[in-house]
Design a protein around this motif. Structure first.
Motif, PDB file in Angstrom:
ATOM      1  N   ASN A 103      21.867  11.088 -11.982  1.00  0.00           N
ATOM      2  CA  ASN A 103      22.639  11.441 -13.461  1.00  0.00           C
ATOM      3  C   ASN A 103      21.306  10.900 -14.765  1.00  0.00           C
ATOM      4  N   THR A 104      20.576  10.175 -14.258  1.00  0.00           N
ATOM      5  CA  THR A 104      19.367   9.710 -15.379  1.00  0.00           C
ATOM      6  C   THR A 104      18.327  10.693 -15.545  1.00  0.00           C
TER       7      THR A 104
ATOM      8  N   PHE B  25      17.781  12.378 -18.770  1.00  0.00           N
ATOM      9  CA  PHE B  25      16.803  11.671 -19.856  1.00  0.00           C
ATOM     10  C   PHE B  25      15.079  11.915 -19.573  1.00  0.00           C
ATOM     11  N   LYS B  26      15.000  12.456 -18.243  1.00  0.00           N
ATOM     12  CA  LYS B  26      13.378  12.510 -17.724  1.00  0.00           C
ATOM     13  C   LYS B  26      12.891  13.806 -18.394  1.00  0.00           C
TER      14      LYS B  26
ATOM     15  N   TRP C 129      24.011  14.008 -20.110  1.00  0.00           N
ATOM     16  CA  TRP C 129      24.190  12.913 -19.295  1.00  0.00           C
ATOM     17  C   TRP C 129      25.546  12.388 -19.155  1.00  0.00           C
TER      18      TRP C 129
ATOM     19  N   PHE D 235      27.468  12.478 -15.660  1.00  0.00           N
ATOM     20  CA  PHE D 235      28.021  11.205 -15.153  1.00  0.00           C
ATOM     21  C   PHE D 235      29.624  11.474 -15.072  1.00  0.00           C
TER      22      PHE D 235
END
Length: 329
Positions: free
Chosen positions: A130-131, A134-135, A319, A323
């Protein structure tokens, strides 16, 4: 369960696909069929296919969907075809992918499956769960991994920049909302495209009365990273993206009357988000009708700048979407 039901169904041995009667589908490939995870639980169906010369070819994929008014999707996809023809006449090939879609009854219809394409959410999850939202390098690494040959990579970059520009302009002009990372897709050849047009003409998605969409169109840091636009440093790809956007936007403005007239004619059809003068007014304002060319050009460049400044809000929205496991396509 759905595969067992399909085995007992009396289906034809072959048929012409409703969204494109040039394509003949054969017998259903039951082992490839499934129920999709999104909100309306559409069916993913695959059928055998033979080319005109009798040689085998890739199976035909159709999504059967119940619960959404696909006439609105049809209108947007057909408008994309019109936009593409306008751009082609102006020597702009923006690599749009207007897939097949047809309403076959009340809240029932079929959608063509685009092969070798994945959602941006899938790309991001492959980078870090899920992170991955932000990549910033997730999309760049995904493309780079699949394009080992240098010539193929540069061709894919050109395809990505042009298709991203085309869809940024189109989604802005048509006011397409609910742009989460499960309804934006990309192919291994760099074709960027949008799906699922349930919110149009500025009717954005709201959760508990709060508008989660703060940008005029989707241009996130990971898209900019692919173009070499990192920390606002200069980039030839990004400059080309902006130039193409302005050319595409100005070309559509020359046909404002056509687009406004087409949507005005559709107001009496009962399409959910095309029902009042306010919806048509959004289209006129997005096309900057009545403004001179310099003002209109500066207006769209300011929209690009807004997207750059607020790209993090889109990432945060994506996100949350990942999530919460929300899938609305």
């Amino acid at each position: 369960m759905v595969q067992e039901m399909l085995r007992n169904a009396d289906l034809p041995q072959d048929f012409l696909t409703p969204y494109d009667p040039r394509i003949r589908a054969g017998t259903i490939l039951i082992d490839r069929c499934k129920i999709m995870a999104s909100k309306k639980k559409p069916l993913w169906l695959e059928f055998s296919c033979e080319s005109p010369d009798g040689s085998p070819c890739q199976p035909i994929g159709i999504i059967f969907k119940h619960g959404d008014d696909l006439r609105q999707d049809m209108l947007i996809i057909q408008t994309l075809v019109i936009m593409d023809s306008i751009w082609q006449k102006n020597a702009l090939d923006l690599n749009l992918m207007p897939y097949g879609c047809i309403a076959t009854g009340y809240n029932i219809g079929m959608i063509e499956i685009v092969r070798d394409a994945v959602t941006i959410a899938t790309v991001q999850r492959s980078k870090g769960g899920n992170t991955g939202a932000f990549k910033n390098d997730a999309l760049y690494d995904w493309l780079k991994c699949r394009l080992q040959v240098e010539e193929s990579y540069y061709q894919a970059m050109e395809t990505f920049v042009t298709s991203c520009a085309g869809y940024c302009v189109a989604t802005y002009v048509l006011g397409i909302g609910d742009r989460h990372n499960d309804n934006i897709m990309i192919t291994e050849q760099g074709n960027f495209f949008h799906i699922d047009f349930g919110h149009i003409l500025g009717n954005t998605k709201r959760i508990l009365g709060v508008n989660r969409e703060r940008v005029p169109f989707v241009l996130t840091p990971d898209f900019l990273y692919v173009m070499g636009r990192v920390n606002r440093r200069s980039s030839l790809y990004f400059q080309r993206f902006k130039d193409i956007c302005i050319q595409a936007y100005m070309s559509l403005r020359l046909h404002s009357n056509l687009l406004v007239t087409l949507f005005s004619l559709m107001m009496l059809t009962g399409i959910p988000e095309l029902s009042c003068v306010k919806d048509i007014q959004y289209l006129r304002e997005a096309l900057a009708v009545g403004k001179d060319e310099k003002t209109a050009s500066e207006h769209f460049l300011s929209q690009i700048n807004t997207c750059e400044n607020l790209g993090w809000t889109v990432q945060a929205n994506w996100w949350i979407h990942m999530f919460m496991g929300i899938k609305q396509t």
